[in-house]
Design a protein around this motif. Structure first.
Motif, PDB file in Angstrom:
ATOM      1  N   ILE A 256       0.841  -1.201   0.000  1.00  0.00           N
ATOM      2  CA  ILE A 256       0.000   0.000   0.000  1.00  0.00           C
ATOM      3  C   ILE A 256       0.876   1.250   0.000  1.00  0.00           C
ATOM      4  CG2 ILE A 256      -1.725   1.302   1.298  1.00  0.00           C
ATOM      5  CD1 ILE A 256      -2.740  -1.354   2.428  1.00  0.00           C
ATOM      6  N   GLY A 257       1.951   1.199   0.766  1.00  0.00           N
ATOM      7  CA  GLY A 257       2.834   2.356   0.859  1.00  0.00           C
ATOM      8  C   GLY A 257       3.555   2.685  -0.434  1.00  0.00           C
ATOM      9  N   ARG A 258       3.606   1.738  -1.372  1.00  0.00           N
ATOM     10  CA  ARG A 258       4.281   1.983  -2.649  1.00  0.00           C
ATOM     11  C   ARG A 258       3.332   2.512  -3.730  1.00  0.00           C
ATOM     12  NH1 ARG A 258       6.880  -2.988  -1.193  1.00  0.00           N
ATOM     13  NH2 ARG A 258       5.471  -4.155  -2.559  1.00  0.00           N
ATOM     14  N   VAL A 259       2.057   2.658  -3.415  1.00  0.00           N
ATOM     15  CA  VAL A 259       1.094   3.182  -4.390  1.00  0.00           C
ATOM     16  C   VAL A 259       1.428   4.644  -4.689  1.00  0.00           C
ATOM     17  CG1 VAL A 259      -1.334   3.762  -4.782  1.00  0.00           C
ATOM     18  CG2 VAL A 259      -0.724   1.575  -3.717  1.00  0.00           C
ATOM     19  N   GLU A 260       1.362   5.018  -5.959  1.00  0.00           N
ATOM     20  CA  GLU A 260       1.681   6.384  -6.364  1.00  0.00           C
ATOM     21  C   GLU A 260       0.623   7.347  -5.839  1.00  0.00           C
ATOM     22  OE1 GLU A 260       2.833   8.894 -10.428  1.00  0.00           O
ATOM     23  OE2 GLU A 260       2.220   6.775 -10.543  1.00  0.00           O
ATOM     24  N   THR A 261       1.065   8.513  -5.402  1.00  0.00           N
ATOM     25  CA  THR A 261       0.163   9.488  -4.779  1.00  0.00           C
ATOM     26  C   THR A 261       0.312  10.867  -5.404  1.00  0.00           C
ATOM     27  OG1 THR A 261       1.809  10.073  -3.095  1.00  0.00           O
ATOM     28  CG2 THR A 261       0.295   8.262  -2.570  1.00  0.00           C
ATOM     29  N   VAL A 262      -0.610  11.743  -5.055  1.00  0.00           N
ATOM     30  CA  VAL A 262      -0.530  13.144  -5.455  1.00  0.00           C
ATOM     31  C   VAL A 262       0.616  13.797  -4.680  1.00  0.00           C
ATOM     32  CG1 VAL A 262      -1.745  15.350  -5.523  1.00  0.00           C
ATOM     33  CG2 VAL A 262      -3.010  13.210  -5.874  1.00  0.00           C
ATOM     34  N   LYS A 263       1.534  14.395  -5.394  1.00  0.00           N
ATOM     35  CA  LYS A 263       2.708  14.983  -4.751  1.00  0.00           C
ATOM     36  C   LYS A 263       2.365  16.309  -4.083  1.00  0.00           C
ATOM     37  CE  LYS A 263       5.192  11.604  -6.235  1.00  0.00           C
ATOM     38  NZ  LYS A 263       5.585  10.530  -5.290  1.00  0.00           N
ATOM     39  N   GLU A 264       3.045  16.564  -2.984  1.00  0.00           N
ATOM     40  CA  GLU A 264       2.860  17.834  -2.288  1.00  0.00           C
ATOM     41  C   GLU A 264       3.413  18.984  -3.132  1.00  0.00           C
ATOM     42  OE1 GLU A 264       4.206  18.102   1.685  1.00  0.00           O
ATOM     43  OE2 GLU A 264       3.255  16.243   2.340  1.00  0.00           O
ATOM     44  N   ASN A 265       2.764  20.139  -3.007  1.00  0.00           N
ATOM     45  CA  ASN A 265       3.201  21.309  -3.752  1.00  0.00           C
ATOM     46  C   ASN A 265       3.216  22.537  -2.844  1.00  0.00           C
ATOM     47  OD1 ASN A 265       4.094  22.618  -6.062  1.00  0.00           O
ATOM     48  ND2 ASN A 265       2.026  23.180  -6.718  1.00  0.00           N
ATOM     49  N   THR A 266       3.583  22.320  -1.594  1.00  0.00           N
ATOM     50  CA  THR A 266       3.551  23.409  -0.614  1.00  0.00           C
ATOM     51  C   THR A 266       4.633  24.454  -0.862  1.00  0.00           C
ATOM     52  OG1 THR A 266       4.915  22.044   0.862  1.00  0.00           O
ATOM     53  CG2 THR A 266       2.526  21.988   1.192  1.00  0.00           C
ATOM     54  N   THR A 267       5.646  24.120  -1.654  1.00  0.00           N
ATOM     55  CA  THR A 267       6.713  25.086  -1.925  1.00  0.00           C
ATOM     56  C   THR A 267       6.368  26.021  -3.079  1.00  0.00           C
ATOM     57  OG1 THR A 267       7.805  23.472  -3.378  1.00  0.00           O
ATOM     58  CG2 THR A 267       8.491  23.519  -1.058  1.00  0.00           C
ATOM     59  N   SER A 268       5.279  25.746  -3.773  1.00  0.00           N
ATOM     60  CA  SER A 268       4.888  26.603  -4.884  1.00  0.00           C
ATOM     61  C   SER A 268       4.520  27.998  -4.375  1.00  0.00           C
ATOM     62  CB  SER A 268       3.688  26.000  -5.617  1.00  0.00           C
ATOM     63  OG  SER A 268       3.105  26.940  -6.507  1.00  0.00           O
ATOM     64  N   PRO A 269       5.016  29.065  -5.032  1.00  0.00           N
ATOM     65  CA  PRO A 269       4.666  30.422  -4.573  1.00  0.00           C
ATOM     66  C   PRO A 269       3.173  30.699  -4.690  1.00  0.00           C
ATOM     67  CG  PRO A 269       5.843  30.482  -6.670  1.00  0.00           C
ATOM     68  CD  PRO A 269       5.951  29.089  -6.164  1.00  0.00           C
ATOM     69  N   TYR A 270       2.502  30.102  -5.677  1.00  0.00           N
ATOM     70  CA  TYR A 270       1.064  30.310  -5.830  1.00  0.00           C
ATOM     71  C   TYR A 270       0.313  29.687  -4.649  1.00  0.00           C
ATOM     72  CZ  TYR A 270       2.543  31.318 -10.601  1.00  0.00           C
ATOM     73  OH  TYR A 270       3.176  31.845 -11.700  1.00  0.00           O
ATOM     74  N   PHE A 271       0.742  28.479  -4.254  1.00  0.00           N
ATOM     75  CA  PHE A 271       0.082  27.830  -3.119  1.00  0.00           C
ATOM     76  C   PHE A 271       0.334  28.617  -1.834  1.00  0.00           C
ATOM     77  CE2 PHE A 271       0.327  25.035   0.569  1.00  0.00           C
ATOM     78  CZ  PHE A 271      -0.915  24.431   0.536  1.00  0.00           C
ATOM     79  N   ARG A 272       1.550  29.092  -1.650  1.00  0.00           N
ATOM     80  CA  ARG A 272       1.886  29.806  -0.416  1.00  0.00           C
ATOM     81  C   ARG A 272       1.106  31.109  -0.295  1.00  0.00           C
ATOM     82  NH1 ARG A 272       8.354  29.854  -0.162  1.00  0.00           N
ATOM     83  NH2 ARG A 272       7.892  30.904   1.817  1.00  0.00           N
ATOM     84  N   VAL A 273       0.931  31.819  -1.410  1.00  0.00           N
ATOM     85  CA  VAL A 273       0.154  33.051  -1.370  1.00  0.00           C
ATOM     86  C   VAL A 273      -1.313  32.750  -1.098  1.00  0.00           C
ATOM     87  CG1 VAL A 273      -0.674  34.991  -2.761  1.00  0.00           C
ATOM     88  CG2 VAL A 273       1.740  34.324  -2.861  1.00  0.00           C
ATOM     89  N   ALA A 274      -1.851  31.714  -1.773  1.00  0.00           N
ATOM     90  CA  ALA A 274      -3.251  31.350  -1.562  1.00  0.00           C
ATOM     91  C   ALA A 274      -3.490  30.917  -0.119  1.00  0.00           C
ATOM     92  CB  ALA A 274      -3.639  30.231  -2.534  1.00  0.00           C
ATOM     93  N   LYS A 275      -2.532  30.195   0.455  1.00  0.00           N
ATOM     94  CA  LYS A 275      -2.642  29.762   1.850  1.00  0.00           C
ATOM     95  C   LYS A 275      -2.591  30.966   2.783  1.00  0.00           C
ATOM     96  CE  LYS A 275      -2.379  26.417   5.041  1.00  0.00           C
ATOM     97  NZ  LYS A 275      -3.384  25.362   5.235  1.00  0.00           N
ATOM     98  N   LEU A 276      -1.756  31.929   2.450  1.00  0.00           N
ATOM     99  CA  LEU A 276      -1.583  33.101   3.303  1.00  0.00           C
ATOM    100  C   LEU A 276      -2.840  33.950   3.351  1.00  0.00           C
ATOM    101  CD1 LEU A 276       0.411  34.778   5.030  1.00  0.00           C
ATOM    102  CD2 LEU A 276       1.083  35.951   2.935  1.00  0.00           C
ATOM    103  N   ILE A 277      -3.505  34.099   2.215  1.00  0.00           N
ATOM    104  CA  ILE A 277      -4.689  34.961   2.169  1.00  0.00           C
ATOM    105  C   ILE A 277      -5.963  34.190   2.505  1.00  0.00           C
ATOM    106  CG2 ILE A 277      -3.626  36.472   0.464  1.00  0.00           C
ATOM    107  CD1 ILE A 277      -5.291  35.133  -1.680  1.00  0.00           C
ATOM    108  N   GLY A 278      -5.849  32.894   2.808  1.00  0.00           N
ATOM    109  CA  GLY A 278      -7.010  32.107   3.198  1.00  0.00           C
ATOM    110  C   GLY A 278      -7.874  31.650   2.044  1.00  0.00           C
TER     111      GLY A 278
END
Length: 308
Positions: A256-278
């Motif tokens: 189960i642990g080897r199943v491919e998953t959606v990768k994290e993208n928390t380092t993206s500047p677009y995600f960080r700005v969207a997270k910051l402004i809620g």
């Protein structure tokens, strides 16, 4: 008088020692490196101490080993109640996971997991999916709704709900454990959200008066989601109550642990700005991180009766 002491007295009479001056804010330098040493000081250094050196104290030789990392629950869950989970990936059966439960150490947690595996409360983990796959553990989504807490508390006359008792057992594990509780092969149910923000203060009207009240932000876990660790996972200690350990089928968990998953993208500047402004889109995206692309489902589950 000793011959060496008599010699020193004669030297001091002939060559009076030159006092060494040091600034008040500095420690005296090493006398070996000073060029203005007196002859008597140099002679004392060459002759060495006239008395025998003192033996080392025993406490300076004690070596304290690191504290061992050990689980705080029974190391032999095979002697207690056992549960099984049959798992499929995209409709293909991949095997069975057998779990030994810690009934004596965590009675409420063990009972909760047993009921959900056996379907004693009318619902079970059957057809429920694994929704998150992390490097150290896999997580099942549990049940969206699991009622009965208030009804059971009312019938038994207990003031604490089932979830309250689970949190209480989690806090007891925190006190009694040495090292991480969620060691490799542990099975734990999630009973607390460590990232839940504190309540918001607001003004409310009660009996014609304005008072400061609290508004809960987010919802607490319902104590049905569970995780199985493939490696030691101290990041789970604040939120997950250990209720058992895998005793068979760890190869299924690792698959189960080897199943491919959606990768994290928390380092993206677009995600960080969207997270910051809620921005709600950031919250939705964050929930999708580490979700498996394949459908990992519990096709069957239950308790294993001990025939001995």
């Amino acid at each position: 008088m000793h011959s060496s002491s008599r010699l020193l007295c004669q030297i001091h009479q002939l060559i009076p020692p030159k006092p060494l001056q040091f600034p008040a804010t500095q420690a005296p330098p090493n006398p070996i490196l000073r060029r203005d040493l007196t002859f008597s000081s140099l002679l004392l250094f060459m002759m060495g101490p006239l008395t025998a050196p003192q033996p080392l104290r025993a406490e300076t030789m004690v070596i304290t080993p690191d504290k061992p990392i050990v689980p705080c629950v029974d190391r032999n869950p095979e002697t207690g109640k056992k549960a099984f989970l049959d798992v499929s990936i995209d409709g293909e059966p991949v095997g069975r996971i057998v779990i030994g439960l810690y009934g004596e150490d965590v009675p409420s947690g063990s009972s909760r997991f047993s009921d959900l595996v056996s379907g004693a409360g009318g619902v079970s983990y059957r057809r429920k999916e694994f929704v998150k796959i992390m490097p150290n553990y896999v997580q099942n989504g549990g049940l969206r709704y699991y009622g009965g807490d208030a009804e059971i508390a009312r019938k038994t006359g207990r003031k604490l709900s089932i979830l309250d008792r689970l949190v209480d057992e989690l806090e007891k594990q925190d006190v009694s454990c040495v090292g991480t509780k969620n060691v490799a092969k542990s099975v734990s149910i999630i009973v607390r959200d460590p990232l839940k923000p504190p309540p918001k203060l607001k003004l409310v009207a009660r009996e014609g008066k304005l008072e400061i009240g609290q508004e809960e932000v987010g919802t607490d876990p319902n104590g049905t989601e569970f995780v199985i660790t493939t490696e030691d996972s101290p990041e789970l200690d604040a939120s997950a109550l250990v209720v058992g350990r895998v005793i068979e089928g760890m190869d299924v968990v690792e698959r189960i642990g080897r199943v491919e998953t959606v990768k994290e993208n928390t380092t993206s500047p677009y995600f960080r700005v969207a997270k910051l402004i809620g921005d709600k889109r950031a919250v939705v995206a964050e929930r999708g991180f580490n979700r498996p692309y394949s459908k990992v489902v519990i096709t069957n589950c239950g308790l294993i009766m001990d025939t001995n």
